[in-house]
Design a protein around this motif. Structure first.
Motif, PDB file in Angstrom:
ATOM      1  N   TYR A 140       0.833  -1.206   0.000  1.00 23.11           N
ATOM      2  CA  TYR A 140       0.000   0.000   0.000  1.00 23.11           C
ATOM      3  C   TYR A 140       0.869   1.258   0.000  1.00 23.11           C
ATOM      4  O   TYR A 140       0.586   2.217  -0.714  1.00 23.11           O
ATOM      5  CB  TYR A 140      -0.924   0.017   1.218  1.00 23.11           C
ATOM      6  CG  TYR A 140      -2.317  -0.516   0.968  1.00 23.11           C
ATOM      7  CD1 TYR A 140      -3.422   0.275   1.193  1.00 23.11           C
ATOM      8  CD2 TYR A 140      -2.531  -1.810   0.518  1.00 23.11           C
ATOM      9  CE1 TYR A 140      -4.710  -0.210   1.000  1.00 23.11           C
ATOM     10  CE2 TYR A 140      -3.808  -2.303   0.315  1.00 23.11           C
ATOM     11  CZ  TYR A 140      -4.891  -1.495   0.547  1.00 23.11           C
ATOM     12  OH  TYR A 140      -6.154  -1.982   0.338  1.00 23.11           O
ATOM     13  N   VAL A 172     -10.901   0.603   1.037  1.00 24.00           N
ATOM     14  CA  VAL A 172      -9.605   1.226   0.768  1.00 24.00           C
ATOM     15  C   VAL A 172      -9.593   2.716   1.115  1.00 24.00           C
ATOM     16  O   VAL A 172      -8.673   3.202   1.772  1.00 24.00           O
ATOM     17  CB  VAL A 172      -9.185   1.018  -0.707  1.00 24.00           C
ATOM     18  CG1 VAL A 172      -7.928   1.810  -1.032  1.00 24.00           C
ATOM     19  CG2 VAL A 172      -8.987  -0.452  -1.004  1.00 24.00           C
ATOM     20  N   GLU A 173     -10.605   3.447   0.692  1.00 22.94           N
ATOM     21  CA  GLU A 173     -10.635   4.882   0.957  1.00 22.94           C
ATOM     22  C   GLU A 173     -10.656   5.157   2.466  1.00 22.94           C
ATOM     23  O   GLU A 173      -9.968   6.058   2.954  1.00 22.94           O
ATOM     24  CB  GLU A 173     -11.844   5.534   0.286  1.00 22.94           C
ATOM     25  CG  GLU A 173     -11.826   7.048   0.390  1.00 22.94           C
ATOM     26  CD  GLU A 173     -12.998   7.715  -0.323  1.00 22.94           C
ATOM     27  OE1 GLU A 173     -13.018   8.953  -0.329  1.00 22.94           O
ATOM     28  OE2 GLU A 173     -13.882   7.014  -0.860  1.00 22.94           O
ATOM     29  N   THR A 174     -11.383   4.359   3.192  1.00 21.75           N
ATOM     30  CA  THR A 174     -11.440   4.506   4.648  1.00 21.75           C
ATOM     31  C   THR A 174     -10.086   4.174   5.265  1.00 21.75           C
ATOM     32  O   THR A 174      -9.602   4.888   6.151  1.00 21.75           O
ATOM     33  CB  THR A 174     -12.547   3.608   5.235  1.00 21.75           C
ATOM     34  OG1 THR A 174     -13.789   3.910   4.593  1.00 21.75           O
ATOM     35  CG2 THR A 174     -12.695   3.797   6.730  1.00 21.75           C
ATOM     36  N   LEU A 189      -7.141   4.438   3.901  1.00 22.19           N
ATOM     37  CA  LEU A 189      -6.177   5.502   3.618  1.00 22.19           C
ATOM     38  C   LEU A 189      -6.406   6.724   4.497  1.00 22.19           C
ATOM     39  O   LEU A 189      -5.451   7.370   4.937  1.00 22.19           O
ATOM     40  CB  LEU A 189      -6.210   5.865   2.133  1.00 22.19           C
ATOM     41  CG  LEU A 189      -5.778   4.742   1.188  1.00 22.19           C
ATOM     42  CD1 LEU A 189      -5.869   5.191  -0.254  1.00 22.19           C
ATOM     43  CD2 LEU A 189      -4.386   4.224   1.514  1.00 22.19           C
ATOM     44  N   ARG A 190      -7.633   7.031   4.788  1.00 18.93           N
ATOM     45  CA  ARG A 190      -7.931   8.148   5.700  1.00 18.93           C
ATOM     46  C   ARG A 190      -7.464   7.809   7.124  1.00 18.93           C
ATOM     47  O   ARG A 190      -6.930   8.663   7.829  1.00 18.93           O
ATOM     48  CB  ARG A 190      -9.432   8.450   5.702  1.00 18.93           C
ATOM     49  CG  ARG A 190      -9.986   8.972   4.395  1.00 18.93           C
ATOM     50  CD  ARG A 190      -9.678  10.436   4.122  1.00 18.93           C
ATOM     51  NE  ARG A 190     -10.141  11.343   5.147  1.00 18.93           N
ATOM     52  CZ  ARG A 190     -11.375  11.837   5.229  1.00 18.93           C
ATOM     53  NH1 ARG A 190     -12.289  11.524   4.333  1.00 18.93           N
ATOM     54  NH2 ARG A 190     -11.697  12.645   6.215  1.00 18.93           N
ATOM     55  N   ASP A 200      -3.748   8.297   7.218  1.00 21.30           N
ATOM     56  CA  ASP A 200      -3.388   9.719   7.341  1.00 21.30           C
ATOM     57  C   ASP A 200      -3.374  10.117   8.815  1.00 21.30           C
ATOM     58  O   ASP A 200      -2.432  10.764   9.286  1.00 21.30           O
ATOM     59  CB  ASP A 200      -4.377  10.613   6.585  1.00 21.30           C
ATOM     60  CG  ASP A 200      -4.188  10.611   5.089  1.00 21.30           C
ATOM     61  OD1 ASP A 200      -3.117  10.173   4.613  1.00 21.30           O
ATOM     62  OD2 ASP A 200      -5.119  11.046   4.376  1.00 21.30           O
ATOM     63  N   GLN A 224     -18.440   2.334   4.670  1.00 25.52           N
ATOM     64  CA  GLN A 224     -18.285   2.735   3.267  1.00 25.52           C
ATOM     65  C   GLN A 224     -18.146   4.246   3.104  1.00 25.52           C
ATOM     66  O   GLN A 224     -17.403   4.723   2.262  1.00 25.52           O
ATOM     67  CB  GLN A 224     -19.485   2.262   2.436  1.00 25.52           C
ATOM     68  CG  GLN A 224     -19.625   0.767   2.320  1.00 25.52           C
ATOM     69  CD  GLN A 224     -18.574   0.143   1.434  1.00 25.52           C
ATOM     70  OE1 GLN A 224     -18.096   0.762   0.508  1.00 25.52           O
ATOM     71  NE2 GLN A 224     -18.223  -1.090   1.732  1.00 25.52           N
ATOM     72  N   ASP A 225     -18.890   4.996   3.890  1.00 25.20           N
ATOM     73  CA  ASP A 225     -18.835   6.453   3.820  1.00 25.20           C
ATOM     74  C   ASP A 225     -17.691   6.928   4.706  1.00 25.20           C
ATOM     75  O   ASP A 225     -17.869   7.184   5.897  1.00 25.20           O
ATOM     76  CB  ASP A 225     -20.171   7.047   4.279  1.00 25.20           C
ATOM     77  CG  ASP A 225     -20.183   8.567   4.241  1.00 25.20           C
ATOM     78  OD1 ASP A 225     -19.166   9.179   3.862  1.00 25.20           O
ATOM     79  OD2 ASP A 225     -21.222   9.143   4.603  1.00 25.20           O
ATOM     80  N   CYS A 226     -16.507   7.053   4.118  1.00 33.76           N
ATOM     81  CA  CYS A 226     -15.316   7.323   4.927  1.00 33.76           C
ATOM     82  C   CYS A 226     -15.379   8.675   5.628  1.00 33.76           C
ATOM     83  O   CYS A 226     -14.846   8.825   6.721  1.00 33.76           O
ATOM     84  CB  CYS A 226     -14.054   7.180   4.105  1.00 33.76           C
ATOM     85  SG  CYS A 226     -13.711   8.524   2.988  1.00 33.76           S
ATOM     86  N   HIS A 227     -16.037   9.643   5.050  1.00 33.77           N
ATOM     87  CA  HIS A 227     -16.095  10.972   5.666  1.00 33.77           C
ATOM     88  C   HIS A 227     -16.873  10.919   6.983  1.00 33.77           C
ATOM     89  O   HIS A 227     -16.406  11.406   8.010  1.00 33.77           O
ATOM     90  CB  HIS A 227     -16.703  11.990   4.702  1.00 33.77           C
ATOM     91  CG  HIS A 227     -15.981  12.047   3.393  1.00 33.77           C
ATOM     92  ND1 HIS A 227     -14.667  12.452   3.284  1.00 33.77           N
ATOM     93  CD2 HIS A 227     -16.369  11.717   2.140  1.00 33.77           C
ATOM     94  CE1 HIS A 227     -14.278  12.380   2.023  1.00 33.77           C
ATOM     95  NE2 HIS A 227     -15.292  11.927   1.310  1.00 33.77           N
TER      96      HIS A 227
END
Length: 182
Positions: free
Chosen positions: A7, A88-90, A92-93, A96, A144-147
């Motif tokens: 990754y 994946v998006e979650t 990566l957040r 961070d 699913q909703d990473c925000h």
């Protein structure tokens, strides 16, 4: 570690940057996670168990019925830093935040998943039910909703300082070392 290294290479597109990020993870953020004894990982699993007892007491009580349960249900979450656990998006957040705030983020994510899914977890009646439930709580619209998920990890578990984590780690590490030396 291969998933993490992979990754990092995909994200940075630079071997040297990936190397130094991996060095920071292994040496500073998650020491002893990837050592032969995995003492850091074992310690953090125990810390999570203690945090759950404090922040989700009903789940903590249920989990005490199954010795060693935290190893079964969350070791993969922590050792892989949620790769192949969350979208994946979650992930990566989360990473961070992990590199910015440190390892307490791993606990925030786990506590949020557990607290948010407390009713489902409390319906478990056997070890197998608990394991299945912990697999399922990482799926679905909540993750699913990473925000929204990222907002929840900083709100839902409440106060969680690095000083508190460090103190809990010291206590849990001593307990583990004492048990393993018997």
């Amino acid at each position: 570690m291969n998933f993490i290294a992979g990754y990092l290479l995909i994200i940075t597109k630079d071997e040297e940057k990936s190397f130094w990020l991996m060095d920071a993870l292994i040496g500073k953020i998650l020491p002893d996670y990837y050592s032969p004894a995995m003492l850091g990982l074992k310690t953090d699993q125990e810390v999570l168990g203690d945090l759950v007892k404090a922040k989700a007491p009903a789940v903590g009580q249920l989990m005490t019925q199954f010795p060693g349960i935290w190893t079964l249900v969350v070791s993969r979450w922590f050792i892989c830093l949620y790769i192949d656990i969350l979208p994946v998006e979650t992930v990566l957040r989360i990473w961070d935040c992990l590199f910015y705030e440190g390892s307490k983020v791993l606990f925030r994510v786990a506590l949020t998943l557990i607290r948010h899914n407390q009713p489902e977890i409390l319906m478990a009646r056997s070890l197998m039910d608990v394991c299945e439930c912990f697999k399922s709580i990482t799926k679905g619209p909540f993750t699913q909703d990473c925000h929204t998920f990222m907002q929840k990890i900083f709100a839902e578990p409440g106060s969680l300082s690095m000083a508190t984590i460090t103190k809990m780690r010291e206590s849990c590490r001593q307990r583990i070392v004492a048990e393993e030396s018997r």
